[in-house]
Design a protein around this motif. Sequence first.
Motif, PDB file in Angstrom:
ATOM      1  N   MET A  31      -2.926   6.409   8.658  1.00  0.00           N
ATOM      2  CA  MET A  31      -3.361   5.785   7.402  1.00  0.00           C
ATOM      3  C   MET A  31      -3.005   4.301   7.375  1.00  0.00           C
ATOM      4  O   MET A  31      -3.813   3.466   6.943  1.00  0.00           O
ATOM      5  CB  MET A  31      -2.722   6.503   6.212  1.00  0.00           C
ATOM      6  CG  MET A  31      -3.295   7.874   5.918  1.00  0.00           C
ATOM      7  SD  MET A  31      -2.697   8.565   4.333  1.00  0.00           S
ATOM      8  CE  MET A  31      -0.986   8.946   4.741  1.00  0.00           C
ATOM      9  N   ARG A  35      -0.307   9.765  -7.573  1.00  0.00           N
ATOM     10  CA  ARG A  35      -1.561   9.149  -8.019  1.00  0.00           C
ATOM     11  C   ARG A  35      -1.378   8.460  -9.372  1.00  0.00           C
ATOM     12  O   ARG A  35      -1.836   7.324  -9.579  1.00  0.00           O
ATOM     13  CB  ARG A  35      -2.666  10.195  -8.097  1.00  0.00           C
ATOM     14  CG  ARG A  35      -3.138  10.710  -6.739  1.00  0.00           C
ATOM     15  CD  ARG A  35      -4.348  11.607  -6.877  1.00  0.00           C
ATOM     16  NE  ARG A  35      -4.790  12.144  -5.604  1.00  0.00           N
ATOM     17  CZ  ARG A  35      -5.546  11.482  -4.728  1.00  0.00           C
ATOM     18  NH1 ARG A  35      -5.950  10.240  -5.003  1.00  0.00           N
ATOM     19  NH2 ARG A  35      -5.909  12.057  -3.597  1.00  0.00           N
ATOM     20  N   LEU A  37       1.408   5.276   0.692  1.00  0.00           N
ATOM     21  CA  LEU A  37       0.871   6.365   1.511  1.00  0.00           C
ATOM     22  C   LEU A  37       1.554   7.670   1.105  1.00  0.00           C
ATOM     23  O   LEU A  37       2.784   7.735   1.059  1.00  0.00           O
ATOM     24  CB  LEU A  37       1.124   6.098   2.999  1.00  0.00           C
ATOM     25  CG  LEU A  37       0.666   4.757   3.561  1.00  0.00           C
ATOM     26  CD1 LEU A  37       1.071   4.642   5.020  1.00  0.00           C
ATOM     27  CD2 LEU A  37      -0.840   4.590   3.399  1.00  0.00           C
ATOM     28  N   LEU A  53       0.854  -1.183   0.000  1.00  0.00           N
ATOM     29  CA  LEU A  53       0.000   0.000   0.000  1.00  0.00           C
ATOM     30  C   LEU A  53       0.891   1.234   0.000  1.00  0.00           C
ATOM     31  O   LEU A  53       1.868   1.300   0.743  1.00  0.00           O
ATOM     32  CB  LEU A  53      -0.879   0.001   1.255  1.00  0.00           C
ATOM     33  CG  LEU A  53      -1.610   1.303   1.607  1.00  0.00           C
ATOM     34  CD1 LEU A  53      -2.762   1.537   0.645  1.00  0.00           C
ATOM     35  CD2 LEU A  53      -2.110   1.247   3.046  1.00  0.00           C
ATOM     36  N   ARG A  68      -3.115  11.884   2.476  1.00  0.00           N
ATOM     37  CA  ARG A  68      -3.562  12.682   3.614  1.00  0.00           C
ATOM     38  C   ARG A  68      -2.956  14.077   3.496  1.00  0.00           C
ATOM     39  O   ARG A  68      -1.750  14.220   3.292  1.00  0.00           O
ATOM     40  CB  ARG A  68      -3.118  12.038   4.928  1.00  0.00           C
ATOM     41  CG  ARG A  68      -3.464  12.819   6.183  1.00  0.00           C
ATOM     42  CD  ARG A  68      -4.947  12.772   6.507  1.00  0.00           C
ATOM     43  NE  ARG A  68      -5.415  11.409   6.690  1.00  0.00           N
ATOM     44  CZ  ARG A  68      -5.357  10.754   7.852  1.00  0.00           C
ATOM     45  NH1 ARG A  68      -4.847  11.357   8.923  1.00  0.00           N
ATOM     46  NH2 ARG A  68      -5.808   9.522   7.962  1.00  0.00           N
ATOM     47  N   SER A 115      -5.615   1.054   7.363  1.00  0.00           N
ATOM     48  CA  SER A 115      -5.582   0.167   6.200  1.00  0.00           C
ATOM     49  C   SER A 115      -5.157  -1.253   6.555  1.00  0.00           C
ATOM     50  O   SER A 115      -5.074  -2.113   5.673  1.00  0.00           O
ATOM     51  CB  SER A 115      -4.632   0.730   5.141  1.00  0.00           C
ATOM     52  OG  SER A 115      -5.039   2.025   4.739  1.00  0.00           O
ATOM     53  N   GLN A 157      -3.225   5.839  -0.484  1.00  0.00           N
ATOM     54  CA  GLN A 157      -3.927   6.691   0.467  1.00  0.00           C
ATOM     55  C   GLN A 157      -3.209   8.034   0.518  1.00  0.00           C
ATOM     56  O   GLN A 157      -1.975   8.086   0.571  1.00  0.00           O
ATOM     57  CB  GLN A 157      -3.915   6.059   1.860  1.00  0.00           C
ATOM     58  CG  GLN A 157      -4.681   4.753   1.975  1.00  0.00           C
ATOM     59  CD  GLN A 157      -6.184   4.966   1.949  1.00  0.00           C
ATOM     60  OE1 GLN A 157      -6.681   6.008   2.374  1.00  0.00           O
ATOM     61  NE2 GLN A 157      -6.904   3.985   1.430  1.00  0.00           N
TER      62      GLN A 157
END
Length: 326
Positions: free
Chosen positions: A117, A77, A59, A57, A90, A121, A88
């Motif tokens: 985060m 992204r 972050l 994942l 923030r 998750s 994710q």
Amino acid sequence: MRPALPATSPCEALSRWCERVLPYIAPGARVAVAFSGGADSSALLLAAMARWPVRVLALHVHHGLQAAADDFESHARATCERLGLPLQVRRVQARHEPGQSPEDAARLSRYSALAEMASASGAVCVLLGQHGDDQAETLLLALSRGAGLPGLAAMPERFERHGMVFGRPFLGLAATVLREYLAVRGESFVEDPSNTDTRYTRNRIRAVLVPAWQACFPGFRTVLARSARHAAQAQALLDDLARMDLECTGVPPTLSGLQSLSRERQANVLRHWLGQQAGAVPSTAQMDALLVQVAACTTRGHRIHLKVADGFVTRAGPALAYTPPI
């Protein structure tokens, strides 16, 4: 913990770090990577994907401190979408308080956001992309400030904050190795324009001192990393000694208990007590003044009221007390 061995690639460095520092991750557990979009975190993201397919994942923390921050998020992204990775994001307000540096404020906000985060998750740890050049710069910065063992220990390979495990698998690798790894794979990354701003001490070290060390001592990164590990081991022993001494002096420490110790052990106990109980880090001058007062406190009427960090150490009957800032 046995010392890190030299590694020649990001994947090898990550594998050795896992064996040495985080030997077991439950099947199916998620691993988070702090992904800024820069070269270091991009190399870490690819290495983590190779080791834990479908379990990684990303972050991303948007600090809002510079105009390029929106571009960093857009790149993160786009990269994660292309790689098929969950991401994710923030956004935090990392404005610094009076007396606090912008870098410290941003770092504290970043760790808090990353831990939140990752925990939400279901990740068991957060990997950070700092490398051997960062470690060398950190140690040189500590030396320039006359730091003690905690500063000379530089950055740990593993630590816990906000209930989350953080790890730095690349402390044994040079920055050039990470960029070469990305170049071979044709992976793009973003450059942080603040990294060349010589108003920051770390950047001046990177621009002036590091090339000089490289010219005189080509293997200096490995040597400085070894010195940092030695300092960390020595500090761990001092922390153990402080905990044992606190069992005798009490918490908070009594004056009579402190006076039964050598001056060096008094300083060690007081630093540990202040750091653990109040998060206060006394300066050298403050510690010297406090030790003088402890030695002079031989009567009931002797008063102690000394500024330490942002609060005050006072006498409370037979023991010391710390009053934090209001």
